[in-house]
Enzyme design. Structure first.
Site, PDB file in Angstrom:
ATOM      1  N   SER A  39      55.549  50.629  18.077  1.00  0.00           N
ATOM      2  CA  SER A  39      54.894  49.476  17.536  1.00  0.00           C
ATOM      3  C   SER A  39      53.789  49.798  16.699  1.00  0.00           C
ATOM      4  O   SER A  39      53.137  50.844  16.679  1.00  0.00           O
ATOM      5  CB  SER A  39      54.256  48.585  18.804  1.00  0.00           C
ATOM      6  N   TYR A  57      49.248  47.677  26.899  1.00  0.00           N
ATOM      7  CA  TYR A  57      50.576  47.731  26.534  1.00  0.00           C
ATOM      8  C   TYR A  57      50.712  48.644  25.130  1.00  0.00           C
ATOM      9  O   TYR A  57      51.538  49.371  24.919  1.00  0.00           O
ATOM     10  CB  TYR A  57      51.009  46.266  25.801  1.00  0.00           C
ATOM     11  N   LYS A  83      52.788  52.441  24.515  1.00  0.00           N
ATOM     12  CA  LYS A  83      53.692  53.019  23.226  1.00  0.00           C
ATOM     13  C   LYS A  83      53.007  54.312  22.798  1.00  0.00           C
ATOM     14  O   LYS A  83      53.730  55.114  22.280  1.00  0.00           O
ATOM     15  CB  LYS A  83      53.297  51.768  22.019  1.00  0.00           C
TER      16      LYS A  83
HETATM   17  C1  WQD Z   1      50.458  37.109  14.973  1.00  0.00           C
HETATM   18  C2  WQD Z   1      49.359  36.358  14.193  1.00  0.00           C
HETATM   19  C3  WQD Z   1      47.475  35.589  16.008  1.00  0.00           C
HETATM   20  C4  WQD Z   1      49.682  32.481  17.937  1.00  0.00           C
HETATM   21  C5  WQD Z   1      51.839  40.959  18.969  1.00  0.00           C
HETATM   22  C6  WQD Z   1      51.721  42.347  19.545  1.00  0.00           C
HETATM   23  C7  WQD Z   1      52.585  43.508  18.858  1.00  0.00           C
HETATM   24  C8  WQD Z   1      53.997  43.025  18.763  1.00  0.00           C
HETATM   25  C9  WQD Z   1      54.114  41.793  17.940  1.00  0.00           C
HETATM   26  C10 WQD Z   1      55.390  43.898  20.364  1.00  0.00           C
HETATM   27  C11 WQD Z   1      47.927  36.706  15.013  1.00  0.00           C
HETATM   28  C12 WQD Z   1      48.293  34.317  15.075  1.00  0.00           C
HETATM   29  C13 WQD Z   1      49.321  33.691  17.380  1.00  0.00           C
HETATM   30  C14 WQD Z   1      49.286  31.266  18.035  1.00  0.00           C
HETATM   31  C15 WQD Z   1      48.049  32.160  16.083  1.00  0.00           C
HETATM   32  N1  WQD Z   1      54.529  42.923  19.915  1.00  0.00           N
HETATM   33  N2  WQD Z   1      48.634  33.464  16.217  1.00  0.00           N
HETATM   34  N3  WQD Z   1      48.381  31.023  16.931  1.00  0.00           N
HETATM   35  O1  WQD Z   1      49.267  39.721  17.868  1.00  0.00           O
HETATM   36  O2  WQD Z   1      50.449  40.427  15.548  1.00  0.00           O
HETATM   37  O3  WQD Z   1      51.525  41.232  17.814  1.00  0.00           O
HETATM   38  O4  WQD Z   1      53.224  40.798  18.776  1.00  0.00           O
HETATM   39  O5  WQD Z   1      55.906  44.875  19.936  1.00  0.00           O
HETATM   40  O6  WQD Z   1      52.601  44.604  19.632  1.00  0.00           O
HETATM   41  O7  WQD Z   1      50.513  42.896  19.682  1.00  0.00           O
HETATM   42  O8  WQD Z   1      51.532  38.843  17.198  1.00  0.00           O
HETATM   43  O9  WQD Z   1      52.609  36.627  16.905  1.00  0.00           O
HETATM   44  O10 WQD Z   1      50.699  37.093  18.811  1.00  0.00           O
HETATM   45  O11 WQD Z   1      50.136  37.099  16.341  1.00  0.00           O
HETATM   46  O12 WQD Z   1      47.173  31.671  15.142  1.00  0.00           O
HETATM   47  O13 WQD Z   1      49.312  30.517  18.878  1.00  0.00           O
HETATM   48  O14 WQD Z   1      49.128  34.850  14.632  1.00  0.00           O
HETATM   49  O15 WQD Z   1      46.058  35.230  15.836  1.00  0.00           O
HETATM   50  O16 WQD Z   1      46.939  36.710  13.742  1.00  0.00           O
HETATM   51  P1  WQD Z   1      50.384  40.135  17.009  1.00  0.00           P
HETATM   52  P2  WQD Z   1      51.284  37.406  17.400  1.00  0.00           P
END
Ligand code: WQD
Length: 338
Positions: free
Chosen positions: A125, A150, A154
């Site tokens: 990741s 998590y 990785k």
């Molecule tokens: C994306 C953006 C949030 C929800 C995670 C893991 C990563 C990978 C992918 C497995 C961020 C914003 C989110 C919401 C929001 N997982 N957001 N409102 O955090 O980039 O990555 O998932 O491999 O390892 O860390 O993904 O989709 O949670 O967030 O504003 O209700 O959307 O702040 O900027 P993230 P995400």
């Protein structure tokens, strides 16, 4: 026909990879404990491909089961998806993450060595980069202190693979560092299965559009980005699946005791608000959302430099953000049909 063991093969990325492996003339052998997936996925996969994939219900740390599978099928490669992946949960319960994500990998590698299985594609990741100092992120970008247990599993997984390869174990390994997987198969028969309240952006968007959630909260719009919301590299899950197929083909041409790493992203960054507006435009709907406080641990901006995977694996994304938003919504509508 080459048989490839996919651990976590009934999961979100695993199931899409099973389809692309079949399309590429390889036979997936699925191992899944269904802790974060549903057995009905196998019916959907049969509808998509016309093939009932062989599957085993179980944990990839069960070495007896792994040997049972390898005694029944000539496994010529492994794609290892099976892992817990909820960032927040990992902070609450780090030991189950280290036991499952790291422990299972060690057992899987022992099994591969015992059976003389050479090729492994490992699901890593972009989280290993943390907040990069320089963008876009290349594979030479230094890994940083993990933001969560998590993310640390990785990093540790990659370190285990490097040391195992250095020990001349006789394997060939590619680690794929995913950016943000989103979207669903164009057939809308498989996609990201929502279990509980979605932590990730796109499932929360589609559930809000479906009326399951009252509104989406944008976690901060006061960041140093064009519209103040965070930037990520959103990659269609079918493109991501295709990267695994190309990684397997690549490995067959490599010497033993080989290890390499590839970023898998589009090379484009989009803000949260751009994703929301793309979803609204493509699906011709209005999404109720509000701006809320920042989410602890969030990286402000990250997106991939994809030159290496483009040039070495010959992989390029076929889907853009609009396609991701279209397919995510079609999948949510399929789910609502029940
Ligand atoms: C994306 C953006 C949030 C929800 C995670 C893991 C990563 C990978 C992918 C497995 C961020 C914003 C989110 C919401 C929001 N997982 N957001 N409102 O955090 O980039 O990555 O998932 O491999 O390892 O860390 O993904 O989709 O949670 O967030 O504003 O209700 O959307 O702040 O900027 P993230 P995400």
């Amino acid at each position: 026909m080459k048989k490839i063991l996919i651990t976590g093969g009934a999961g979100y990325i695993g199931s899409h990879t099973a389809v692309e492996l079949w399309n590429a003339g390889m036979e997936p052998i699925i191992l899944d404990d269904f802790s974060n997936s549903q057995v009905e996925v196998l019916d959907r996969l049969e509808e998509i491909t016309g093939k009932r994939f062989v599957f085993y219900r179980g944990d990839c740390s069960d070495k007896t089961l792994l040997h049972e599978i390898a005694n029944a099928h000539q496994i010529q490669g492994v794609i290892h998806f099976a892992a817990f992946k909820a960032v927040g949960e990992s902070t609450q319960s780090p030991l189950i993450y280290y036991k499952n994500n790291v422990g299972s990998l060690v057992i899987l590698l022992e099994f591969m060595q015992e059976k003389g299985i050479k090729d492994l594609v490992f699901s890593s990741s972009c989280t290993v980069y943390g907040q990069p100092d320089v963008l876009p992120v290349t594979e030479a970008t230094p890994r940083k202190e993990a933001e969560s247990p998590y993310g640390n599993t990785k990093k540790i997984g990659e370190d285990i693979l490097v040391d195992f390869v250095k020990s001349k174990a006789g394997v060939r390994v590619v680690a794929l560092r995913y950016f943000n997987p989103v979207g669903a198969h164009p057939s809308a028969k498989i996609g990201e299965l929502p279990i509980g309240t979605p932590q990730n952006l796109v499932p929360f968007i589609t559930q809000t559009a479906a009326g399951i959630r009252e509104k989406l909260t944008v976690f901060g719009n006061d960041y140093d980005t064009p519209d103040g919301s965070c930037i990520r590299d959103y990659i269609h899950v079918v493109d991501l699946a295709d990267a695994h197929v190309k990684a397997l083909h690549f490995l067959t041409d490599q010497p033993l005791n080989f290890y390499d790493v590839f970023n898998v992203g589009t090379g484009r960054g989009n803000t949260v608000l751009e994703v929301i507006h793309a979803f609204e435009a493509v699906n011709n709907l209005t999404l109720p959302y509000e701006i809320g406080p920042r989410r602890a641990g969030d990286v402000v901006k990250t997106w991939a430099d994809t030159k290496k995977i483009n040039q070495v694996l010959g992989w390029f994304p076929a889907y853009d953000l609009d396609a991701c938003m279209r397919d995510s919504w079609r999948w949510q509508q399929f789910l609502m049909k029940g």
